[in-house]
Design an enzyme around this catalytic site. Sequence first.
Site, mmCIF file in Angstrom:
data_model
loop_
_atom_site.group_PDB
_atom_site.id
_atom_site.type_symbol
_atom_site.label_atom_id
_atom_site.label_comp_id
_atom_site.label_asym_id
_atom_site.label_seq_id
_atom_site.Cartn_x
_atom_site.Cartn_y
_atom_site.Cartn_z
ATOM 1 N N LYS A 2 -10.096 12.916 8.115
ATOM 2 C CA LYS A 2 -9.571 12.588 9.445
ATOM 3 C C LYS A 2 -9.540 13.842 10.306
ATOM 4 O O LYS A 2 -9.436 14.952 9.787
ATOM 5 C CB LYS A 2 -8.125 12.078 9.314
ATOM 6 C CG LYS A 2 -7.987 10.677 8.772
ATOM 7 C CD LYS A 2 -6.520 10.257 8.749
ATOM 8 C CE LYS A 2 -6.359 8.863 8.167
ATOM 9 N NZ LYS A 2 -6.984 7.808 8.987
ATOM 10 N N ASP A 51 -2.592 10.274 3.554
ATOM 11 C CA ASP A 51 -3.984 9.857 3.777
ATOM 12 C C ASP A 51 -4.704 10.895 4.626
ATOM 13 O O ASP A 51 -4.600 10.897 5.848
ATOM 14 C CB ASP A 51 -3.991 8.482 4.469
ATOM 15 C CG ASP A 51 -5.404 7.973 4.723
ATOM 16 O OD1 ASP A 51 -6.359 8.555 4.162
ATOM 17 O OD2 ASP A 51 -5.541 6.972 5.469
ATOM 18 N N ASP A 109 -12.070 6.892 4.059
ATOM 19 C CA ASP A 109 -10.838 6.723 4.827
ATOM 20 C C ASP A 109 -10.397 5.252 4.880
ATOM 21 O O ASP A 109 -9.288 4.954 5.308
ATOM 22 C CB ASP A 109 -11.015 7.292 6.236
ATOM 23 C CG ASP A 109 -9.692 7.534 6.946
ATOM 24 O OD1 ASP A 109 -8.641 7.476 6.270
ATOM 25 O OD2 ASP A 109 -9.716 7.788 8.164
ATOM 26 N N LYS A 116 0.856 -1.186 0.000
ATOM 27 C CA LYS A 116 0.000 0.000 0.000
ATOM 28 C C LYS A 116 0.897 1.243 0.000
ATOM 29 O O LYS A 116 1.679 1.446 0.923
ATOM 30 C CB LYS A 116 -0.891 0.002 1.249
ATOM 31 C CG LYS A 116 -1.610 1.341 1.515
ATOM 32 C CD LYS A 116 -2.499 1.302 2.775
ATOM 33 C CE LYS A 116 -3.044 2.684 3.140
ATOM 34 N NZ LYS A 116 -3.898 2.686 4.349
ATOM 35 N N ASP A 140 1.789 6.569 5.423
ATOM 36 C CA ASP A 140 0.774 5.622 4.965
ATOM 37 C C ASP A 140 1.172 4.888 3.679
ATOM 38 O O ASP A 140 0.394 4.111 3.138
ATOM 39 C CB ASP A 140 -0.572 6.349 4.796
ATOM 40 C CG ASP A 140 -1.751 5.416 5.024
ATOM 41 O OD1 ASP A 140 -1.576 4.382 5.695
ATOM 42 O OD2 ASP A 140 -2.841 5.723 4.505
ATOM 43 N N ARG A 188 -7.441 -0.694 1.412
ATOM 44 C CA ARG A 188 -7.951 -1.943 0.843
ATOM 45 C C ARG A 188 -8.404 -1.754 -0.598
ATOM 46 O O ARG A 188 -8.354 -2.684 -1.406
ATOM 47 C CB ARG A 188 -9.077 -2.486 1.744
ATOM 48 C CG ARG A 188 -10.242 -1.559 1.885
ATOM 49 C CD ARG A 188 -11.106 -1.875 3.110
ATOM 50 N NE ARG A 188 -10.523 -1.364 4.358
ATOM 51 C CZ ARG A 188 -11.067 -1.521 5.556
ATOM 52 N NH1 ARG A 188 -12.216 -2.180 5.692
ATOM 53 N NH2 ARG A 188 -10.481 -1.040 6.624
HETATM 54 N N1 BES Z 1 -3.958 4.701 7.064
HETATM 55 C C1 BES Z 1 -5.030 4.422 7.923
HETATM 56 C C2 BES Z 1 -4.658 3.459 9.061
HETATM 57 C C3 BES Z 1 -3.626 3.945 10.028
HETATM 58 C C4 BES Z 1 -4.007 4.495 11.241
HETATM 59 C C5 BES Z 1 -2.285 3.786 9.762
HETATM 60 C C6 BES Z 1 -3.058 4.910 12.140
HETATM 61 C C7 BES Z 1 -1.332 4.205 10.671
HETATM 62 C C8 BES Z 1 -1.711 4.763 11.866
HETATM 63 C C9 BES Z 1 -6.189 3.787 7.142
HETATM 64 O O1 BES Z 1 -6.292 4.204 5.831
HETATM 65 C C10 BES Z 1 -7.435 4.190 7.834
HETATM 66 O O2 BES Z 1 -7.726 5.353 7.834
HETATM 67 N N2 BES Z 1 -8.161 3.226 8.387
HETATM 68 C C11 BES Z 1 -9.363 3.486 9.055
HETATM 69 C C12 BES Z 1 -10.372 2.456 8.624
HETATM 70 C C13 BES Z 1 -11.770 2.736 9.072
HETATM 71 C C14 BES Z 1 -12.301 3.961 8.349
HETATM 72 C C15 BES Z 1 -12.616 1.539 8.769
HETATM 73 C C16 BES Z 1 -9.093 3.389 10.553
HETATM 74 O O3 BES Z 1 -8.290 2.553 10.959
HETATM 75 O O4 BES Z 1 -9.643 4.192 11.283
HETATM 76 ZN ZN ZN Z 2 -4.592 4.831 4.924
HETATM 77 MN MN MN Z 3 -7.434 5.980 5.639
#
Ligand code: BES
Ligand code: ZN
Ligand code: MN
Length: 491
Positions: free
Chosen positions: A267, A260, A337, A255, A278, A341
């Site tokens: 966010k 992000d 967000d 990825k 990210d 995936r």
């Molecule tokens: N890049 C983030 C995950 C992440 C969080 C990486 C903290 C490193 C540190 C990912 O794209 C994300 O935002 N995931 C969300 C998913 C949710 C919306 C289902 C999350 O983990 O909040």
């Molecule tokens: Zn992400």
């Molecule tokens: Mn995200």
Amino acid sequence: MSSLTPIRFADYDPKAMAEMTGRVAVLVTPEGSMDQAARSANRMAKGGIARLIESDGFKKAKAGDVISLNWPAGMQAEALDVLVLPRKLTPVEARQAGAKLAKVAAGKRLTVMAGSMNKAADLTLGMALRDYTFDDHKSPKEETSGGEVVVTSKTPADLEAACAPLLALAEGVHMTRDLVNEPANVLTTTEFARRIEEMKEIGLEVEILEEAELEKLGMRTLLSVGQGSDSPSKVAVMQWQGGDEGAAPLALVGKGVVFDTGGISLKPAAGMEDMTMDMGGAGVVTGTMKALALRKAKANVVGLVGLVENMPSGNATRPGDVVKSMKGDTVEIINTDAEGRLVLCDVLWYAQERFKPAGVIDLATLTGAVIIGLGHENAGVFSNDDDLCNAFLKAAKSEDEGAWRMPLGQAYDDQLKSRIADMKNVGGRPAGSITAAQFLQRFIQDGMPWIHLDIAGVASVKSDTSYAPKGATGWGVMALNRLVADKFEAE
Ligand code: BES
Ligand code: ZN
Ligand code: MN
């Protein structure tokens, strides 16, 4: 960009120590037994090491600790670094000791009197791993003296040969850290692709697929993530063909979200700056490919990374949009967000269709939930294949990289059902890391051995680790390199 302090291997000559400049490291066991060089240094320094051994401080020292005697009498050196090391030690202990030594030396001139120490190669790897700073964006300080590490050994040529693949590995780890530490205004998708293309020089075959090509391939879910950004989405393909011709490769998929923001599902501001990391999965894939090429691994490995930026704009994907993946399945995007995936599913599908790999391993900073579950000590490991998974866990353990297996199952997959499309891109709060893995598994073909590594907690950390200063760790490069050596290399 960080660059390794040059390491040179030379003959072991304790008599020459009196004239050595910079720092000099010698070996003493936790019981207080000095090796040949330590005895010589002790004589030159008029019993300084013997007095240290008698001290309370020494009694409290642990194996692998470094105790520095500054401006030792009878020597030119500015410091004598006494390395407390048992004669019998594990590779990990030797590496950790090397890392401590490198931290003390901080890139300045250092001579290590390794003599006939076994595990000197691991000690050297530990030094190389810890010899890292990311100061590209700090104004240069006055004259940085060109440091050098000299490892002296009774068999310097043998040691040098043993260290060559390990130093290649350290360069791969450092490349990953550089990519992960780099801010997003510098490491755009275009700059990331350029750095990957530079690796053609070390023998990797590199292709960059641009948006028009990705559109033709039908990678709509990947493109839907990048469409709000001014930086173009790209997929980079790196091939290393060091194994038998025609043998199915191992595919590594990363990825590479260079930043992000969350997109329209924006966010919160606090901590958003951390999302420069990210692209950590893509960083590990790239660093691993570099290490494999530098050490000329006898294996076929292909690395694929999806490079995109997740931004809100008038053209960004909205919550509720439905997009079609390259596989043909449709996805209802509930939360923009949950973008990693969407990037990975198209790259995973492409990797399997094009390369018919022997196995697929993807890496991604995929979920915050994995940090809640495992903290910063272990990456989440998800797999449909016990053999491959156990081989990976073993490789990670022997490389001192934390990894912990998590479950998969139909009930988790059911959380992804959508009213209007084949699936939705989020499964709700419970088991967030597992439902993310289930989403990916929908894009893994029947019978394909697969591991998903959720590295959100381990790719970059806020305090020093054994092998790295705070920031990017390079987690995974060593484990993957070891897995390739153990499971995919001929001989
Ligand atoms: N890049 C983030 C995950 C992440 C969080 C990486 C903290 C490193 C540190 C990912 O794209 C994300 O935002 N995931 C969300 C998913 C949710 C919306 C289902 C999350 O983990 O909040
Ligand atoms: Zn992400
Ligand atoms: Mn995200």
